[in-house]
Design an enzyme around this catalytic site. Structure first.
Site, PDB file in Angstrom:
ATOM      1  N   ASP A  32      47.576  38.734  34.798  1.00 44.26           N
ATOM      2  CA  ASP A  32      46.426  38.507  33.915  1.00 44.26           C
ATOM      3  C   ASP A  32      46.255  39.659  32.939  1.00 44.26           C
ATOM      4  O   ASP A  32      46.388  40.831  33.305  1.00 44.26           O
ATOM      5  CB  ASP A  32      45.160  38.365  34.767  1.00 44.26           C
ATOM      6  N   TYR A  54      42.321  44.493  25.864  1.00 49.02           N
ATOM      7  CA  TYR A  54      42.609  45.580  26.801  1.00 49.02           C
ATOM      8  C   TYR A  54      43.479  46.643  26.131  1.00 49.02           C
ATOM      9  O   TYR A  54      44.575  46.372  25.652  1.00 49.02           O
ATOM     10  CB  TYR A  54      43.322  45.066  28.048  1.00 49.02           C
ATOM     11  N   SER A  81      37.320  41.178  39.844  1.00 48.32           N
ATOM     12  CA  SER A  81      36.499  42.153  40.568  1.00 48.32           C
ATOM     13  C   SER A  81      36.203  41.704  41.999  1.00 48.32           C
ATOM     14  O   SER A  81      35.059  41.786  42.463  1.00 48.32           O
ATOM     15  CB  SER A  81      35.179  42.431  39.821  1.00 48.32           C
ATOM     16  N   PRO A  82      37.201  41.241  42.746  1.00 49.19           N
ATOM     17  CA  PRO A  82      36.951  40.719  44.092  1.00 49.19           C
ATOM     18  C   PRO A  82      36.560  41.779  45.114  1.00 49.19           C
ATOM     19  O   PRO A  82      36.018  41.454  46.164  1.00 49.19           O
ATOM     20  CB  PRO A  82      38.297  40.085  44.464  1.00 49.19           C
ATOM     21  N   LYS A 125      35.913  52.526  51.251  1.00 46.51           N
ATOM     22  CA  LYS A 125      36.086  53.969  51.082  1.00 46.51           C
ATOM     23  C   LYS A 125      34.785  54.703  50.764  1.00 46.51           C
ATOM     24  O   LYS A 125      34.715  55.924  50.905  1.00 46.51           O
ATOM     25  CB  LYS A 125      37.118  54.259  49.998  1.00 46.51           C
ATOM     26  N   ARG A 130      36.679  55.738  41.559  1.00 49.01           N
ATOM     27  CA  ARG A 130      36.077  55.174  40.350  1.00 49.01           C
ATOM     28  C   ARG A 130      34.653  55.689  40.110  1.00 49.01           C
ATOM     29  O   ARG A 130      34.236  55.907  38.976  1.00 49.01           O
ATOM     30  CB  ARG A 130      36.064  53.640  40.468  1.00 49.01           C
ATOM     31  N   ASN A 140      46.254  44.628  49.255  1.00 50.90           N
ATOM     32  CA  ASN A 140      45.719  43.415  48.646  1.00 50.90           C
ATOM     33  C   ASN A 140      46.628  42.217  48.901  1.00 50.90           C
ATOM     34  O   ASN A 140      46.168  41.103  49.189  1.00 50.90           O
ATOM     35  CB  ASN A 140      45.555  43.607  47.139  1.00 50.90           C
TER      36      ASN A 140
END
Length: 331
Positions: free
Chosen positions: A56, A61, A214-215, A224, A236, A301
């Protein structure tokens, strides 16, 4: 060497195209940062080797660099085996017609994306946002025309398209005999279940697939971030300019994550696997779009594909999350 047995695939809604349950998003890749580009390329290759076929991206971007990067890496693989998506809406220049969902901007930016990607067609093409300044019929006609031209195979919309807007779009598509809308890409995770109020039902009704982004709730659902502990170095939450993750770091959410961690531990699953498998519990979900800044993140993931959570675990998760679908009752 491509490895497919562990990866499961699903149709995108009622369309025939099949995508891996886990998709890789390509967002921030500036081409001049050679170290970051090589790291991102390793992640793409690792995803492909693990059976990921869905990648994706979007025209906005990194100012187009993300598309250029992705196109260059994916040239290593057969085009007919790769599913690529991009999006249109955000400004790609200073001009009055260089943003939004007008026919002019959609057609121009589809050409721009094709050039960036170095491809003849885009598999899935999304409206990145909703544009209230352009008639919906104009937008849908332009997208359907791109399907006729073979420049995109399927189209859909991203966040900000409510169930009411999707219903309105379906009426226009039916009235004009346009190619159908195939896919929706909203935000969706354990702590943001708004699509379950109406959007899921609407997509089920019309055979539209859902590919949420954004799962992992900006990283919160990786586990974490812990209550009463300092922010992990380099995470982040220590650098994100728009502070999305920081806004999620409430005591209530951190308490929920601690309880979810116990569910994951009881099932022998890592927290990211639990969070992704939970999303994939819905048949209307076609694929879950994840990001990764290093190969090890991607590995955790990918392990979610094919994982089925037992009924008692789903019941316990619902209790922890405390979600109630909105339905108004009188009397």
């Amino acid at each position: 060497m491509r490895k497919e047995p562990g990866m499961q695939y699903r149709n995108v809604g009622k369309a025939g195209i099949k995508v891996s349950e886990i998709a890789l998003g390509s967002w921030m890749t500036r081409l001049e940062d050679t170290a970051a580009v090589e790291n991102a390329a390793q992640i793409v290759r690792k995803a492909w080797e693990a059976g990921v076929n869905f990648f994706d991206c979007a025209d906005a971007y990194s100012g187009g660099d993300a598309e250029i990067f992705l196109g260059r890496v994916l040239k290593e693989y057969p085009r007919d085996e790769v599913v690529v998506s991009s999006k249109v809406f955000f400004p790609t220049g200073p001009g009055a017609n260089q943003h939004g969902l007008s026919r002019k901007h959609i057609l121009a930016n589809c050409e721009r994306s094709l050039k960036n990607l170095g491809m003849d067609y885009i598999d899935l093409y999304y409206c990145h946002r909703f544009d209230p300044t352009t008639p919906m019929g104009e937008t849908l006609q332009a997208l359907s025309d791109l399907v006729d031209q073979g420049k995109i195979l399927y189209y859909g919309v991203s966040e900000e398209w409510s169930a009411a807007r999707l219903e309105r779009a379906q009426r226009i598509i039916s009235e004009r005999g346009l190619h159908p809308m195939t896919v929706v890409q909203p935000q969706y995770h354990m702590l943001d279940r708004y699509i379950e109020h109406e959007i899921v039902e609407t997509c089920e009704r019309y055979g539209i697939g859902i590919t949420p982004f954004s799962p992992l709730a900006q990283g919160l659902l990786t586990g974490k971030y812990r209550k009463g502990q300092p922010l992990p170095a380099g995470s982040r939450a220590t650098w994100q300019a728009d502070r999305q993750i920081n806004d999620l770091l409430t005591e209530e959410n951190l308490d929920k994550v601690e309880e979810l961690r116990k569910v994951a531990d009881g099932l022998g699953l890592a927290m990211p696997v639990l969070a992704l498998a939970w999303i994939l519990r819905l048949p209307v979900i076609s694929s879950v779009i994840v990001g990764a800044s290093k190969p090890s993140q991607l590995e955790s993931n990918l392990a979610a594909s094919g994982v089925e959570l037992p009924a008692d675990a789903l019941t316990e998760i619902d209790r922890i999350l405390g979600f109630h679908r909105f339905e108004r009752h009188i009397g």
